[in-house]
Design a protein around this motif. Structure first.
Motif, PDB file in Angstrom:
ATOM      1  N   MET A   1       0.837  -1.161   0.167  1.00 16.64           N
ATOM      2  CA  MET A   1      -0.154   0.105  -0.124  1.00 16.64           C
ATOM      3  C   MET A   1       0.892   1.302  -0.033  1.00 16.64           C
ATOM      4  SD  MET A   1      -3.165   0.996   2.713  1.00 16.64           S
ATOM      5  CE  MET A   1      -4.033  -0.566   2.244  1.00 16.64           C
ATOM      6  N   ILE A   2       0.686   2.253  -0.805  1.00 19.73           N
ATOM      7  CA  ILE A   2       1.503   3.297  -0.966  1.00 19.73           C
ATOM      8  C   ILE A   2       1.066   4.228   0.012  1.00 19.73           C
ATOM      9  CG2 ILE A   2       1.715   5.466  -2.524  1.00 19.73           C
ATOM     10  CD1 ILE A   2       1.409   3.744  -4.977  1.00 19.73           C
ATOM     11  N   ASP A   3       2.212   4.981   0.569  1.00 22.65           N
ATOM     12  CA  ASP A   3       2.021   5.992   1.663  1.00 22.65           C
ATOM     13  C   ASP A   3       1.986   7.265   1.161  1.00 22.65           C
ATOM     14  OD1 ASP A   3       2.453   4.058   3.401  1.00 22.65           O
ATOM     15  OD2 ASP A   3       4.495   4.147   3.702  1.00 22.65           O
ATOM     16  N   VAL A   4       1.172   8.183   1.925  1.00 19.82           N
ATOM     17  CA  VAL A   4       0.769   9.368   1.591  1.00 19.82           C
ATOM     18  C   VAL A   4       1.275  10.111   2.912  1.00 19.82           C
ATOM     19  CG1 VAL A   4      -0.639  11.435   1.046  1.00 19.82           C
ATOM     20  CG2 VAL A   4      -1.008   9.243  -0.219  1.00 19.82           C
ATOM     21  N   VAL A   5       2.052  11.200   2.904  1.00 16.89           N
ATOM     22  CA  VAL A   5       2.646  11.695   4.146  1.00 16.89           C
ATOM     23  C   VAL A   5       1.833  13.373   3.947  1.00 16.89           C
ATOM     24  CG1 VAL A   5       4.602  12.750   5.641  1.00 16.89           C
ATOM     25  CG2 VAL A   5       4.947  10.730   3.761  1.00 16.89           C
ATOM     26  N   LEU A   6       1.224  13.450   5.374  1.00 14.69           N
ATOM     27  CA  LEU A   6       0.638  14.693   5.438  1.00 14.69           C
ATOM     28  C   LEU A   6       1.588  15.816   6.080  1.00 14.69           C
ATOM     29  CD1 LEU A   6      -2.335  15.576   5.750  1.00 14.69           C
ATOM     30  CD2 LEU A   6      -2.109  15.235   8.338  1.00 14.69           C
ATOM     31  N   LYS A   7       1.355  17.138   5.733  1.00 12.56           N
ATOM     32  CA  LYS A   7       2.058  18.279   6.026  1.00 12.56           C
ATOM     33  C   LYS A   7       2.222  18.280   7.709  1.00 12.56           C
ATOM     34  CE  LYS A   7       2.263  21.021   1.831  1.00 12.56           C
ATOM     35  NZ  LYS A   7       1.814  22.350   1.305  1.00 12.56           N
ATOM     36  N   LYS A   8       3.167  18.990   8.175  1.00  8.32           N
ATOM     37  CA  LYS A   8       3.160  19.248   9.616  1.00  8.32           C
ATOM     38  C   LYS A   8       2.361  20.337   9.834  1.00  8.32           C
ATOM     39  CE  LYS A   8       6.242  20.527  13.431  1.00  8.32           C
ATOM     40  NZ  LYS A   8       7.801  21.008  13.759  1.00  8.32           N
TER      41      LYS A   8
ATOM     42  N   GLY B   1      -3.542  20.464  -0.729  1.00 13.74           N
ATOM     43  CA  GLY B   1      -2.559  21.301  -0.119  1.00 13.74           C
ATOM     44  C   GLY B   1      -2.087  21.012   1.280  1.00 13.74           C
ATOM     45  N   ALA B   2      -2.511  19.887   1.677  1.00 11.41           N
ATOM     46  CA  ALA B   2      -2.446  19.537   3.190  1.00 11.41           C
ATOM     47  C   ALA B   2      -1.139  18.246   2.921  1.00 11.41           C
ATOM     48  CB  ALA B   2      -3.303  19.290   3.929  1.00 11.41           C
ATOM     49  N   ILE B   3      -1.027  17.950   1.757  1.00 13.22           N
ATOM     50  CA  ILE B   3      -0.043  16.741   1.465  1.00 13.22           C
ATOM     51  C   ILE B   3       1.343  17.203   1.457  1.00 13.22           C
ATOM     52  CG2 ILE B   3       0.405  14.983   0.080  1.00 13.22           C
ATOM     53  CD1 ILE B   3      -2.644  14.351  -0.328  1.00 13.22           C
ATOM     54  N   GLU B   4       2.316  16.740   2.199  1.00 11.79           N
ATOM     55  CA  GLU B   4       3.677  16.741   1.964  1.00 11.79           C
ATOM     56  C   GLU B   4       4.100  16.013   0.759  1.00 11.79           C
ATOM     57  OE1 GLU B   4       7.254  18.494   2.620  1.00 11.79           O
ATOM     58  OE2 GLU B   4       5.615  18.929   3.841  1.00 11.79           O
ATOM     59  N   LYS B   5       3.873  14.783   0.719  1.00 10.15           N
ATOM     60  CA  LYS B   5       4.549  13.984  -0.418  1.00 10.15           C
ATOM     61  C   LYS B   5       3.908  12.773  -0.540  1.00 10.15           C
ATOM     62  CE  LYS B   5       8.279  12.209   2.410  1.00 10.15           C
ATOM     63  NZ  LYS B   5       9.771  12.114   2.587  1.00 10.15           N
TER      64      LYS B   5
ATOM     65  N   GLU C   1      -7.372   4.599  -5.693  1.00  6.37           N
ATOM     66  CA  GLU C   1      -6.964   3.500  -5.052  1.00  6.37           C
ATOM     67  C   GLU C   1      -6.668   3.786  -3.580  1.00  6.37           C
ATOM     68  OE1 GLU C   1      -2.202   1.714  -4.848  1.00  6.37           O
ATOM     69  OE2 GLU C   1      -2.712   2.676  -6.497  1.00  6.37           O
ATOM     70  N   ILE C   2      -6.719   3.012  -2.663  1.00  4.10           N
ATOM     71  CA  ILE C   2      -6.755   2.980  -1.019  1.00  4.10           C
ATOM     72  C   ILE C   2      -5.207   3.145  -0.829  1.00  4.10           C
ATOM     73  CG2 ILE C   2      -7.287   1.968   1.137  1.00  4.10           C
ATOM     74  CD1 ILE C   2      -9.519   0.720  -0.196  1.00  4.10           C
ATOM     75  N   VAL C   3      -4.954   4.252   0.087  1.00  2.00           N
ATOM     76  CA  VAL C   3      -3.399   4.291   0.433  1.00  2.00           C
ATOM     77  C   VAL C   3      -3.567   4.734   1.713  1.00  2.00           C
ATOM     78  CG1 VAL C   3      -3.011   5.588  -1.751  1.00  2.00           C
ATOM     79  CG2 VAL C   3      -3.790   7.191   0.044  1.00  2.00           C
ATOM     80  N   ARG C   4      -2.377   4.738   2.519  1.00  2.00           N
ATOM     81  CA  ARG C   4      -1.982   4.808   3.775  1.00  2.00           C
ATOM     82  C   ARG C   4      -1.640   6.182   4.081  1.00  2.00           C
ATOM     83  NH1 ARG C   4       1.860   0.889   6.916  1.00  2.00           N
ATOM     84  NH2 ARG C   4       3.379   1.736   5.326  1.00  2.00           N
ATOM     85  N   LEU C   5      -2.374   6.924   4.869  1.00  2.00           N
ATOM     86  CA  LEU C   5      -1.924   8.338   5.506  1.00  2.00           C
ATOM     87  C   LEU C   5      -1.154   8.379   6.689  1.00  2.00           C
ATOM     88  CD1 LEU C   5      -2.155  11.502   4.815  1.00  2.00           C
ATOM     89  CD2 LEU C   5      -4.300  11.285   6.376  1.00  2.00           C
ATOM     90  N   LEU C   6       0.158   9.149   6.521  1.00  2.00           N
ATOM     91  CA  LEU C   6       1.094   9.049   7.574  1.00  2.00           C
ATOM     92  C   LEU C   6       1.298  10.316   8.080  1.00  2.00           C
ATOM     93  CD1 LEU C   6       3.954   6.986   6.253  1.00  2.00           C
ATOM     94  CD2 LEU C   6       1.683   5.986   7.672  1.00  2.00           C
ATOM     95  N   ASN C   7       1.494  10.710   9.408  1.00  2.00           N
ATOM     96  CA  ASN C   7       1.946  12.088   9.574  1.00  2.00           C
ATOM     97  C   ASN C   7       3.221  12.248   9.325  1.00  2.00           C
ATOM     98  OD1 ASN C   7       3.530  10.860  11.779  1.00  2.00           O
ATOM     99  ND2 ASN C   7       2.176  11.421  13.532  1.00  2.00           N
ATOM    100  N   ILE C   8       3.870  13.537   9.472  1.00  2.00           N
ATOM    101  CA  ILE C   8       5.501  13.811   9.147  1.00  2.00           C
ATOM    102  C   ILE C   8       6.361  13.211   9.911  1.00  2.00           C
ATOM    103  CG2 ILE C   8       5.813  15.616  10.931  1.00  2.00           C
ATOM    104  CD1 ILE C   8       6.299  16.049   7.099  1.00  2.00           C
TER     105      ILE C   8
END
Length: 395
Positions: free
Chosen positions: A1-8, A24-28, A37-44
């Protein structure tokens, strides 16, 4: 599952289980997930926050589904969510009284982008997100297992699909094609619903309770039903023996369906006029001719599809309500509505106050209308509260 990283600094809404993450809230994004697609959201810090649908073409880049990392979003997960939503409507449906309602209400039922309406033995389905489009076969199969409908019809023709990079989708999904008019009953009143050609998914079941509440005031009164569509307020007022009802709508199909709905019901010699016209023009004409009413109903389409349109929409609401007030008899009732999610009740009340000032009238708010129980509002998704209305005494 692909990771999406949230901005601080963007964690608060996710922690509060709001289902939207804006682009605009996504870091990378660690990879190239397909839209839907279903992805996994992570914090910074790389810590898990939620699972969700991803779409890089939408302003809402992530629509969150699950906040427990240990839960697997598989076919059983989807079937359970559908089953819970359908079961929650069982108290609304009563044979011979009401056999139409909204079975699934998108994010408010934790199924972002999925709307399902029940019209007697037929279902009308709308899918507005690419993620839910991927799950469509499972949704259709579960609805068939739970309800065994005569048909499931796809009304995924809303322009909002373009924001998800999807083309419109329209037509029969399961069962036999529905008849031109599906007969349903709501509040004990019979309607013919055109699932294929009607507005939205065929019918505005979100006004079910409000129609009944307003009808309590209609006995012996003259009523003007503006934006009448297929006659929801008109028929409820006649059921409670309104003296007369005038229905105004710009759609020829709506007016013809309204007339056929009157014929479906056994109201004794209703004094009814059906006028196909632009509502604002017709209100000015009534004013010029000196015609007045005891009750005026204003249920316009969505004037403010977004917050950026709110200022322009506010002016339109004010002018419409000013015109409505000017053709009311002294002490008459104005039932006025907004289905714009961007319009909150406080602002709507202020607009009505401005309209009264311009009309030279005094207004008392005597009831607040809202959407019914089959259109629930999740505590973590206040945007789901879109329908609001006021019953006003105009002096």
């Amino acid at each position: 599952m692909i990771d999406v990283v949230l901005k601080k600094g963007k964690e608060k809404a996710v922690l509060h289980k709001h289902p939207w993450v804006f682009s605009g809230a996504i870091e990378k994004v660690k990879g190239k997930p397909a839209n839907g697609e279903i992805v996994r959201l992570l914090n910074i810090k790389g810590e898990f926050m939620a699972y969700g649908f991803y779409n890089d073409q939408s302003r809402v880049a992530l629509r969150l589904l699950e906040w427990d990392e240990q839960v697997t979003i598989d076919e059983a997960w989807w079937r359970e969510k559908v089953g819970v939503a359908v079961a929650a409507r069982s108290s609304i449906l009563e044979e011979g009284v009401t056999d139409t309602c909204r079975l699934i209400f998108s994010e408010s039922d934790y199924l972002p982008g999925l709307i399902v309406d029940k019209y007697a033995d037929h279902l009308s389905l709308q899918i507005l997100t690419s993620g839910m489009e991927n799950i469509k076969p499972v949704i259709i199969d579960e609805l068939q297992k739970l309800l065994n409908p005569a048909s499931i019809f796809d009304r995924s023709d809303a322009s909002s699909r373009e924001h998800e990079g999807m083309q419109p989708s329209f037509g029969i999904l399961a069962g036999s094609p529905p008849p031109e008019l599906v007969e349903v009953v709501e509040n004990g009143i019979r309607y013919g619903i055109n699932i294929a050609e009607g507005q939205k998914s065929g019918f505005y079941c979100d006004q079910r309770d409000n129609r009944r509440i307003l009808a309590d005031y209609a006995n012996g009164k003259t009523v003007l039903d503006c934006f009448s569509y297929t006659g929801g307020f008109t028929l409820n007022c006649f059921q409670n023996e309104a003296k007369s009802v005038t229905s105004v709508d710009s759609s020829a199909l709506a007016i013809e369906t309204l007339k056929s709905n009157l014929e479906l019901n056994d109201f004794e010699q209703p004094d009814h006029r059906a006028i196909q016209s632009d509502v604002n023009k017709q209100l000015r004409k009534f004013r010029e001719e000196g015609e007045t009413f005891d009750i005026v109903v204003l249920d316009p389409p969505k004037y403010a599809p977004s917050r950026s349109a709110l200022e322009r929409a506010s002016r339109a609401y004010k002018d419409l309500n000013r015109l409505g007030m000017l053709i009311l008899k002294p002490g008459g009732l104005l039932a006025t509505f907004s289905c714009s999610g961007a319009m909150d009740m406080t602002t709507f009340k202020q607009i009505i106050a401005w309209a009264a000032l311009d009309a030279g009238k005094q207004v008392q708010f005597i009831h607040q209308f809202c959407q019914p129980g089959d259109h629930p509002v999740s505590a973590t998704f206040p945007e789901g509260e879109y329908l609001k209305g006021l019953l006003c005494r105009v002096l």
